[in-house]
Design a protein around this motif. Structure first.
Motif, PDB file in Angstrom:
ATOM      1  N   GLY A 185       0.812  -1.221   0.000  1.00  0.00           N
ATOM      2  CA  GLY A 185       0.000   0.000   0.000  1.00  0.00           C
ATOM      3  C   GLY A 185       0.837   1.259   0.000  1.00  0.00           C
ATOM      4  O   GLY A 185       0.474   2.257   0.642  1.00  0.00           O
ATOM      5  N   GLY A 186       1.967   1.221  -0.719  1.00  0.00           N
ATOM      6  CA  GLY A 186       2.772   2.426  -0.896  1.00  0.00           C
ATOM      7  C   GLY A 186       2.218   3.259  -2.038  1.00  0.00           C
ATOM      8  O   GLY A 186       1.141   2.956  -2.585  1.00  0.00           O
ATOM      9  N   PRO A 187       2.924   4.317  -2.440  1.00  0.00           N
ATOM     10  CA  PRO A 187       2.428   5.178  -3.520  1.00  0.00           C
ATOM     11  C   PRO A 187       2.098   4.430  -4.801  1.00  0.00           C
ATOM     12  O   PRO A 187       1.073   4.712  -5.442  1.00  0.00           O
ATOM     13  CB  PRO A 187       3.586   6.159  -3.732  1.00  0.00           C
ATOM     14  CG  PRO A 187       4.240   6.256  -2.391  1.00  0.00           C
ATOM     15  CD  PRO A 187       4.157   4.874  -1.825  1.00  0.00           C
ATOM     16  N   ALA A 207      -1.463   3.825  -6.543  1.00  0.00           N
ATOM     17  CA  ALA A 207      -1.687   4.186  -7.951  1.00  0.00           C
ATOM     18  C   ALA A 207      -2.342   3.037  -8.702  1.00  0.00           C
ATOM     19  O   ALA A 207      -3.251   3.242  -9.523  1.00  0.00           O
ATOM     20  CB  ALA A 207      -0.369   4.573  -8.614  1.00  0.00           C
ATOM     21  N   CYS A 208      -1.918   1.804  -8.425  1.00  0.00           N
ATOM     22  CA  CYS A 208      -2.527   0.635  -9.068  1.00  0.00           C
ATOM     23  C   CYS A 208      -3.984   0.491  -8.649  1.00  0.00           C
ATOM     24  O   CYS A 208      -4.850   0.148  -9.473  1.00  0.00           O
ATOM     25  CB  CYS A 208      -1.752  -0.629  -8.702  1.00  0.00           C
ATOM     26  SG  CYS A 208      -0.096  -0.739  -9.429  1.00  0.00           S
ATOM     27  N   GLY A 209      -4.273   0.752  -7.380  1.00  0.00           N
ATOM     28  CA  GLY A 209      -5.648   0.693  -6.904  1.00  0.00           C
ATOM     29  C   GLY A 209      -6.536   1.717  -7.592  1.00  0.00           C
ATOM     30  O   GLY A 209      -7.680   1.423  -7.980  1.00  0.00           O
ATOM     31  N   VAL A 216       1.046   3.811   3.144  1.00  0.00           N
ATOM     32  CA  VAL A 216       2.428   4.126   2.748  1.00  0.00           C
ATOM     33  C   VAL A 216       3.402   3.832   3.897  1.00  0.00           C
ATOM     34  O   VAL A 216       4.098   4.704   4.393  1.00  0.00           O
ATOM     35  CB  VAL A 216       2.590   5.566   2.214  1.00  0.00           C
ATOM     36  CG1 VAL A 216       1.918   5.725   0.874  1.00  0.00           C
ATOM     37  CG2 VAL A 216       2.036   6.622   3.160  1.00  0.00           C
ATOM     38  N   ASN A 217       3.445   2.566   4.267  1.00  0.00           N
ATOM     39  CA  ASN A 217       4.224   2.112   5.416  1.00  0.00           C
ATOM     40  C   ASN A 217       5.697   2.527   5.337  1.00  0.00           C
ATOM     41  O   ASN A 217       6.281   2.963   6.331  1.00  0.00           O
ATOM     42  CB  ASN A 217       4.116   0.594   5.522  1.00  0.00           C
ATOM     43  CG  ASN A 217       4.879   0.023   6.691  1.00  0.00           C
ATOM     44  OD1 ASN A 217       4.631   0.363   7.833  1.00  0.00           O
ATOM     45  ND2 ASN A 217       5.838  -0.845   6.405  1.00  0.00           N
ATOM     46  N   SER A 218       6.301   2.401   4.153  1.00  0.00           N
ATOM     47  CA  SER A 218       7.717   2.760   4.021  1.00  0.00           C
ATOM     48  C   SER A 218       7.936   4.242   4.303  1.00  0.00           C
ATOM     49  O   SER A 218       8.868   4.618   5.029  1.00  0.00           O
ATOM     50  CB  SER A 218       8.224   2.414   2.616  1.00  0.00           C
ATOM     51  OG  SER A 218       8.272   1.020   2.441  1.00  0.00           O
ATOM     52  N   VAL A 274       2.542  -7.146  -7.379  1.00  0.00           N
ATOM     53  CA  VAL A 274       3.465  -7.032  -6.250  1.00  0.00           C
ATOM     54  C   VAL A 274       4.113  -5.652  -6.303  1.00  0.00           C
ATOM     55  O   VAL A 274       4.860  -5.339  -7.233  1.00  0.00           O
ATOM     56  CB  VAL A 274       4.543  -8.137  -6.292  1.00  0.00           C
ATOM     57  CG1 VAL A 274       5.478  -8.003  -5.089  1.00  0.00           C
ATOM     58  CG2 VAL A 274       3.894  -9.513  -6.317  1.00  0.00           C
ATOM     59  N   ALA A 275       3.821  -4.821  -5.308  1.00  0.00           N
ATOM     60  CA  ALA A 275       4.360  -3.455  -5.238  1.00  0.00           C
ATOM     61  C   ALA A 275       4.880  -3.211  -3.825  1.00  0.00           C
ATOM     62  O   ALA A 275       4.478  -2.260  -3.151  1.00  0.00           O
ATOM     63  CB  ALA A 275       3.276  -2.442  -5.608  1.00  0.00           C
ATOM     64  N   THR A 276       5.793  -4.066  -3.395  1.00  0.00           N
ATOM     65  CA  THR A 276       6.206  -4.085  -1.992  1.00  0.00           C
ATOM     66  C   THR A 276       7.449  -3.252  -1.677  1.00  0.00           C
ATOM     67  O   THR A 276       7.866  -3.198  -0.516  1.00  0.00           O
ATOM     68  CB  THR A 276       6.449  -5.536  -1.541  1.00  0.00           C
ATOM     69  OG1 THR A 276       7.299  -6.188  -2.493  1.00  0.00           O
ATOM     70  CG2 THR A 276       5.145  -6.295  -1.457  1.00  0.00           C
TER      71      THR A 276
END
Length: 322
Positions: A11-13, A17-19, A38-40, A123-125
């Motif tokens: 759930g980062g940027p 954006a994909c969502g 945006v955990n990171s 995968v957007a980790t």
């Protein structure tokens, strides 16, 4: 079991954006994030300022207004949080993906809280969760950290900062200005070339005037409770020390990628396999987005140049549905 056209891991940027793209396209989707939104970015240093200007951090052409041209961490948190809440994105927070299995051209995604079925997985980790260890005795001591948050903690302390990139240099300067006695330990012959252009002269001047001690062409040999050993080009140096910030970079979760079945290059770059035209990996229906595409070359992908992954992926998913 809930079923989706696409599940987005991270759930980062770029995950957000994909969502957004999936929602606009009418796809059923779910973003799964193991921490907060945006955990990171949330775990970045409190006073961190981005290298990029605010317009380059925008997603889906939603304006990002900041006080300065280059926004700070708190402004980015506000921006991305408002995008999630205002657009009512489907996102599960503090839920970690533990396993992804492909069955009959569908993916079963098992998490710490539930299980889901998806036709596609993105995968957007990112890469901020696993630090590059220096692998020396004493690295596991409580005084050693691979993450930096607030300079106040190190006031009046003898602090060793390992690294020569933006994170290390920012930490060294901030802690010095809060009263820490800072020693920089740099593996190469100089401060990193990719350090922010307005910061690099500052750290060089502080080193030259003696405010910050720097050891070049140096590595840490051992860390102990009250001191540490530094290997220099000339000799082994022991310095008094209270805390160590080992800011030597981070890496993607390669073990997770391997469990997914994604092929990695057979060199030190560990580049994951994907089609740059579609962002689909070697597994049909499994896509990569964002900085994870760079493997160990974590400096190659940023928010600003990987935003395009979201529309690219959704376009390909839609073409398969047609």
């Amino acid at each position: 079991m809930q079923r989706f056209d696409v599940i987005i891991i991270g759930g980062g940027p770029i995950g957000i954006a994909c969502g957004l793209e999936a929602k606009k396209a009418g796809l059923s989707y779910l973003i799964i994030e193991k921490g907060p939104i945006v955990n990171s970015l949330f775990n970045y240093p409190i006073n961190m300022q981005f290298f990029s200007s605010s317009e380059k951090l925008e997603i889906d052409e939603i304006p990002f207004i900041s006080k300065e041209a280059k926004p700070k961490r708190n402004e980015a948190l506000e921006y991305y949080r408002r995008i999630v809440t205002s657009n009512k994105l489907a996102i599960h927070l503090f839920e970690e993906v533990e396993k992804v299995e492909q069955r009959d051209k569908k993916f079963i995604v098992e998490t710490s809280k539930s299980a889901y079925e998806a036709s596609n997985v993105i995968v957007a980790t990112g890469f901020y969760d696993l630090p590059n260890k220096i692998n020396v005795p004493g690295e596991d001591l409580a005084k050693v950290s691979h993450y930096y948050k607030d300079p106040h903690f190190y006031a009046s302390q003898k602090l060793a900062v390992i690294g020569a990139s933006n994170s290390a240099i920012d930490a060294a300067l901030e802690c010095y200005r809060k009263g820490a006695e800072v020693t920089l330990i740099i593996r190469g012959p100089e401060v990193g070339k990719r350090v922010k252009y307005w910061v690099r002269p500052d750290i060089i001047n502080r080193i030259e005037e003696g405010s910050i001690k720097a050891y070049y062409d140096a590595t840490v040999n051992e860390i102990r409770e009250n001191n540490l050993d530094i290997n220099t080009s000339e000799s082994l140096v022991t310095i008094p020390n209270d805390f160590v910030l080992a800011l030597t970079g981070y890496m993607p979760n390669f073990e997770f990628l391997k469990r997914l079945g994604i092929q990695l290059s057979n060199d030190e770059k560990l580049l994951p396999t994907y089609n740059p035209d579609t962002m689909e990996s070697n597994i049909e229906g499994l896509y990569l987005a964002g900085v994870i595409c760079g493997g160990m070359e974590t400096h190659k992908w940023f928010i600003e140049n990987s935003r395009v992954h979201a529309p690219t992926i959704v376009k390909h998913i839609l073409s398969k549905k047609v």
